[in-house]
Design an enzyme around this catalytic site. Sequence first.
Site: not given
Length: 528
Positions: A79, A81, A83, A102, A197, A389, A398, A461
């Site tokens: 499908l 290509r 790097q 991939k 990217d 922390d 937080e 059980d």
Amino acid sequence: MGNCCSHGRDSADNGDALENGASASNAANSTGPTAEASVPQSKHAPPSPPPATKQGPIGPVLGRPMEDVKASYSLGKELGRGQFGVTHLCTQKATGHQFACKTIAKRKLVNKEDIEDVRREVQIMHHLTGQPNIVELKGAYEDKHSVHLVMELCAGGELFDRIIAKGHYSERAAASLLRTIVQIVHTCHSMGVIHRDLKPENFLLLNKDENSPLKATDFGLSVFYKPGEVFKDIVGSAYYIAPEVLKRKYGPEADIWSIGVMLYILLCGVPPFWAESENGIFNAILRGHVDFSSDPWPSISPQAKDLVKKMLNSDPKQRLTAAQVLNHPWIKEDGEAPDVPLDNAVMSRLKQFKAMNNFKKVALRVIAGCLSEEEIMGLKEMFKGMDTDSSGTITLEELRQGLAKQGTRLSEYEVQQLMEAADADGNGTIDYGEFIAATMHINRLDREEHLYSAFQHFDKDNSGYITMEELEQALREFGMNDGRDIKEIISEVDGDNDGRINYDEFVAMMRKGNPDPIPKKRRELSFK
């Protein structure tokens, strides 16, 4: 993972996270699709455990047992290509469903940084899988020669190819398209991920339908980040790189610049920064002059130009955030984007968790304990970011500050409600296990072995049923016996009214209310 620039390790903090990302101790929790667990065939037969599988040696890239992807999938035509690898069409043998695989050749991973990049890509895809408009990772495999990522198949082709095929293109259509792209980036940023990217080639259409969903793909250069963290690697594709990336001091704002470049191309057909060489492009980016006088810019609306200027502001501190872009008048003209604070992904998951009964919450705690490091690395980083922390727990303050940093504005009451939802044992803080259970995506419930492990936790059980006594004991163990009548919880789930819960009923409860999983260069453009 192809790109025009070098890439590698970003910071000691990220490197350490990757070093621990997929340890051999998690080998049993392989993320690749496995043989389907044996489910009880009748309501009177106890469920059988998933069949044991023979584990291979530990792979040096993913750090868990090696598996043969061809045992589960048949690989078909090529499908694409890049790097580092090749993408093939693949078909799941058990179901006939098609995916994209991939394949990354291990011989091309020449140093430690390359290996860490692949690990991080897998971790980030697990973290983002299940989010709207982001391609889903179905499984990751490693064999002797390669690493294979099995992903959702986007058969509709590249976004810009569809635009070219349509011919006529309006500002309103561009605004609608940009809204989807920015929502994707807002999701990534709220989950602590910078894509790094963003370009038209990395937005694909799921299918060839007129209204096909748009999917962001290729997270090979993406990184986890914490608010305020600075990155130094020059990565990306030349036309779309932000000036601060070239200066080696950047954060999530760089993604907004890249989308601004895409918007400029959508509106006029050419990139804003152009030269015959890569260095020439970089010099143009650093100069920062954007042409708004040549055709067709005089006929483009002032609101569109205003948004482009604010997204291509050379000062990242003055550049719009993803949330601010979504609230810009040009984006909002059709009224689809309300002027209210946007829920980030963590916020949405906490709200969903809050609505669950305690039975389901405890089951999610058990499932969270079954997940591998690579599946929860993103949530682990988010927990560390909120736990300012480093106490191992998140306090109310937080949580409030952490959600605020992600762009979510909440009332005191709303924060308190979310705190109470995630704080399963009611001790006033959220520990790591509680956080993972409350924020992991419900797509983890697709995994049969996870559901079976949770069922077994309750079925003390091994009778094949969860009784009232067993449920009460489990809730008590997690400090979640809130006084609600156990009979009431049982009655919600007990489909055959026999006073106990079998495996099928348990699975139905866990999946109830969850969305069904989905089966699975520069272009000269002229838009009027």
